[in-house]
Design an enzyme around this catalytic site. Structure first.
Site, PDB file in Angstrom:
ATOM      1  N   PRO A  95      83.123 -56.196 -56.619  1.00 25.39           N
ATOM      2  CA  PRO A  95      85.128 -56.425 -57.154  1.00 25.39           C
ATOM      3  C   PRO A  95      85.330 -55.521 -56.240  1.00 25.39           C
ATOM      4  O   PRO A  95      85.067 -54.519 -56.056  1.00 25.39           O
ATOM      5  CB  PRO A  95      84.637 -55.924 -58.516  1.00 25.39           C
ATOM      6  CG  PRO A  95      83.021 -55.825 -59.316  1.00 25.39           C
ATOM      7  CD  PRO A  95      82.355 -55.854 -57.744  1.00 25.39           C
ATOM      8  N   VAL A  96      86.299 -55.766 -56.217  1.00 22.85           N
ATOM      9  CA  VAL A  96      87.756 -55.499 -54.968  1.00 22.85           C
ATOM     10  C   VAL A  96      88.779 -54.324 -55.740  1.00 22.85           C
ATOM     11  O   VAL A  96      89.127 -54.756 -57.374  1.00 22.85           O
ATOM     12  CB  VAL A  96      88.677 -56.204 -54.937  1.00 22.85           C
ATOM     13  CG1 VAL A  96      89.597 -55.602 -53.842  1.00 22.85           C
ATOM     14  CG2 VAL A  96      88.419 -57.953 -54.110  1.00 22.85           C
ATOM     15  N   GLY A  97      88.288 -52.838 -55.126  1.00 22.61           N
ATOM     16  CA  GLY A  97      89.008 -51.768 -55.488  1.00 22.61           C
ATOM     17  C   GLY A  97      88.019 -51.439 -56.894  1.00 22.61           C
ATOM     18  O   GLY A  97      89.090 -50.867 -57.786  1.00 22.61           O
ATOM     19  N   GLY A  99      85.564 -49.405 -56.597  1.00 23.04           N
ATOM     20  CA  GLY A  99      85.131 -48.370 -56.607  1.00 23.04           C
ATOM     21  C   GLY A  99      83.396 -48.482 -55.057  1.00 23.04           C
ATOM     22  O   GLY A  99      82.929 -47.771 -54.928  1.00 23.04           O
ATOM     23  N   LEU A 100      83.316 -49.681 -55.600  1.00 24.86           N
ATOM     24  CA  LEU A 100      81.539 -50.118 -54.725  1.00 24.86           C
ATOM     25  C   LEU A 100      81.349 -50.575 -53.254  1.00 24.86           C
ATOM     26  O   LEU A 100      81.165 -50.859 -52.781  1.00 24.86           O
ATOM     27  CB  LEU A 100      81.640 -51.177 -55.710  1.00 24.86           C
ATOM     28  CG  LEU A 100      80.827 -50.840 -57.014  1.00 24.86           C
ATOM     29  CD1 LEU A 100      80.882 -52.063 -57.795  1.00 24.86           C
ATOM     30  CD2 LEU A 100      80.199 -49.834 -57.339  1.00 24.86           C
ATOM     31  N   GLY A 101      82.997 -50.207 -52.892  1.00 16.97           N
ATOM     32  CA  GLY A 101      82.858 -50.328 -51.498  1.00 16.97           C
ATOM     33  C   GLY A 101      83.061 -52.015 -50.842  1.00 16.97           C
ATOM     34  O   GLY A 101      82.639 -52.110 -49.988  1.00 16.97           O
ATOM     35  N   SER A 102      83.755 -52.538 -51.711  1.00 15.12           N
ATOM     36  CA  SER A 102      83.980 -54.278 -51.658  1.00 15.12           C
ATOM     37  C   SER A 102      84.833 -53.961 -50.121  1.00 15.12           C
ATOM     38  O   SER A 102      84.144 -54.763 -49.353  1.00 15.12           O
ATOM     39  CB  SER A 102      85.007 -54.923 -52.323  1.00 15.12           C
ATOM     40  OG  SER A 102      86.219 -54.194 -52.290  1.00 15.12           O
ATOM     41  N   SER A 103      86.197 -53.273 -49.324  1.00 15.07           N
ATOM     42  CA  SER A 103      86.090 -53.738 -48.563  1.00 15.07           C
ATOM     43  C   SER A 103      85.780 -52.814 -47.138  1.00 15.07           C
ATOM     44  O   SER A 103      85.792 -53.616 -45.802  1.00 15.07           O
ATOM     45  CB  SER A 103      87.615 -52.284 -47.941  1.00 15.07           C
ATOM     46  OG  SER A 103      87.311 -51.509 -48.400  1.00 15.07           O
ATOM     47  N   ASP A 146      81.284 -44.919 -47.223  1.00 14.81           N
ATOM     48  CA  ASP A 146      81.387 -46.504 -47.486  1.00 14.81           C
ATOM     49  C   ASP A 146      80.604 -47.603 -46.533  1.00 14.81           C
ATOM     50  O   ASP A 146      79.445 -48.186 -46.858  1.00 14.81           O
ATOM     51  CB  ASP A 146      82.277 -47.150 -47.869  1.00 14.81           C
ATOM     52  CG  ASP A 146      82.281 -46.242 -48.718  1.00 14.81           C
ATOM     53  OD1 ASP A 146      82.607 -45.483 -49.645  1.00 14.81           O
ATOM     54  OD2 ASP A 146      83.841 -47.228 -49.879  1.00 14.81           O
TER      55      ASP A 146
HETATM   56  C1  MEV Z   1      86.478 -43.081 -52.780  1.00  9.33           C
HETATM   57  O1  MEV Z   1      85.557 -44.202 -53.183  1.00  9.33           O
HETATM   58  C2  MEV Z   1      85.513 -41.625 -52.478  1.00  9.33           C
HETATM   59  C3  MEV Z   1      86.569 -40.694 -51.665  1.00  9.33           C
HETATM   60  O2  MEV Z   1      85.331 -39.021 -51.384  1.00  9.33           O
HETATM   61  C4  MEV Z   1      87.019 -40.656 -50.404  1.00  9.33           C
HETATM   62  C5  MEV Z   1      86.364 -40.878 -49.749  1.00  9.33           C
HETATM   63  O3  MEV Z   1      85.184 -39.896 -49.291  1.00  9.33           O
HETATM   64  O4  MEV Z   1      86.981 -41.405 -48.367  1.00  9.33           O
HETATM   65  C6  MEV Z   1      87.400 -39.971 -53.240  1.00  9.33           C
END
Ligand code: MEV
Length: 309
Positions: A95-97, A99-103, A146
Site C-alpha cells: 500500500p502506497v504511503g 509506512g511500509l516502504g513502497s517508494s 527503507d
Molecule cells: C519513516 O518511515 C521513518 C522515520 O524514521 C524517518 C526516516 O527514517 O527517514 C520517521
C-alpha cells in the site's frame, strides 16, 4: 524484457530515533513491488504505475516537475542507473504511503532492473546507496533504512551514527500489519520531533532511550526470545506515543492487537497514519485490528531482498 522485484519493510524498533544516529532494526516482509523494462525506439523514458493507474513520459534528461510523486521515484531510479529509451511498468502489493516502504521498494527494483539493462553489475551495497540518493532527491531527507532493507532482505540493523549496516541472523518472524488507510506526513512528523528535541533535553533522552530499546530488541531477536521482542515493541510504542506521533486510531489498533493475542505491537514508520505492526499470527489478531478500524495484512519475513524476476 527485464524484470526485478523488491520487498516492503517494517520497523521492528527505532523509527524517528534512527534520524539522530540511533540504531533501528527493520525487517523486509513478503509484499513486493515489481518492475518490468522494455526498450523503445527513442531515448525517452515512459513509466506506467499499474497499481496507481498513472503514466508519464519524459526525455531521458528531462525534469520531473509536475510528475506524480510516486512516478518520480521510478524516473529518478531509472536515470540514476543510466537508463534511456525504456518503457518501465511497475506494479506493487505494497500500500502506497502506508509506512511500509513502497517508494523504496519500487526505487530499488527499478535500479536493479535498469542497471542490468545497462550492463552494469552493481553490488547490493551500490544499489542501496543509489536508491537512498533517489529517495533523498525526491522527498528531501530520508534515513537509508527503507532502501537498505528492501535491497538486502531479512532483518537489518541501521545505525548511521556508527556507519553500521548489518544483516541480523534471526529465525522466522510472523507479523500482522494494520493499515489505517490514512497517510502520515513523514516530513512534518520528523520536523515536529526535531523541534521538541531542541526545546527539551528530556525529549532527547526519549530518543536515546529508543536507541537503547533497539539494542535490547536486537539481542532478543538474535537469541530467538520472542516474548522479550514483544515486550520491547510495546515499550518502543510507548516512547513513540511520548514523541506525539501516534493517532487515536493507531493507538487503538495497537491495544486491540495486543488484546487479540499479539506478543507486542507498535506503530511502524513515521506515525500520524500509516500502519502498526503486531508480533504474532492468526485470525484473532487480524480481527482485533479490523475491529479497531484497520486493514489487517498478515506478513512474514522476506529473506531475498531485491531479485530478478
Ligand atoms: C519513516 O518511515 C521513518 C522515520 O524514521 C524517518 C526516516 O527514517 O527517514 C520517521
Amino acid at each position: 524484457m527485464i524484470q526485478s522485484s523488491a520487498p516492503a519493510k517494517v520497523y521492528l524498533f527505532g523509527e524517528h530515533a534512527v534520524v539522530y544516529g540511533e540504531p533501528a532494526v527493520a525487517a523486509a516482509v513478503d509484499l513486493r513491488a515489481r518492475v518490468q523494462l522494455e526498450e523503445r525506439g527513442d531515448s525517452r523514458i515512459r513509466v506506467e504505475a499499474r497499481n496507481l493507474d498513472s503514466t508519464a513520459t519524459i526525455d531521458h534528461d528531462g525534469d520531473l516537475e509536475g510528475v506524480d510523486p510516486f512516478l518520480r521515484y521510478v524516473f529518478g531510479a531509472a536515470k540514476s542507473a543510466g537508463a534511456r529509451g525504456l518503457n518501465v511498468t511497475t506494479d506493487s502489493d505494497i500500500p502506497v504511503g502506508s509506512g511500509l516502504g513502497s517508494s523504496a521498494a519500487v526505487t530499488v527494483a527499478t535500479i536493479h532492473a535498469a542497471s542490468r539493462h545497462a550492463g552494469l553489475e552493481l553490488s547490493r551495497e551500490e544499489i542501496a546507496s543509489l536508491a537512498h540518493g533517489v529517495e533523498r532527491d525526491v522527498q528531501g531527507s530520508a534515513s537509508p533504512t527503507d532502501t537498505y532493507v528492501s535491497t538486502m532482505g531479512g532483518v537489518n540493523v541501521v545505525e548511521t551514527g556508527r556507519n553500521r549496516f548489518e544483516q541480523v541472523d534471526t529465525g522466522s518472524l510472523d507479523l500482522v500489519a494494520g493499515d489505517t488507510g490514512e497517510t502520515g506526513a513523514t516530513g512534518e512528523l520528523v520536523e515536529m520531533v526535531g523541534d521538541m528535541s531542541e526545546r527539551f533535553p528530556s525529549v532527547r533522552h526519549v530518543i536515546k532511550t529508543i536507541g537503547e530499546v533497539s539494542r535490547d530488541g536486537l539481542e532478543a531477536l538474535e537469541s530467538g526470545d520472542t516474548e522479550s521482542v514483544g515486550v520491547l515493541m510495546d515499550v518502543n510504542h510507548g516512547l513513540l506515543e511520548a514523541l506525539g506521533v501516534s493517532t487515536p486510531r493507531l493507538s487503538s489498533m495497537v491495544h486491540s492487537a495486543r488484546t487479540g493475542g499479539a506478543s507486542g505491537a507498535k506503530i511502524t514508520g513515521a506515525g500520524g497514519g500509516g500502519c502498526i505492526v503486531a508480533l504474532g499470527s492468526g485470525r484473532s489478531i487480524e480481527s482485533a485490528i479490523e475491529e479497531a478500524g484497520g486493514e489487517a495484512l498478515p506478513l512474514s519475513l522476506d529473506r531475498q531482498g531485491v531479485v530478478s524476476g
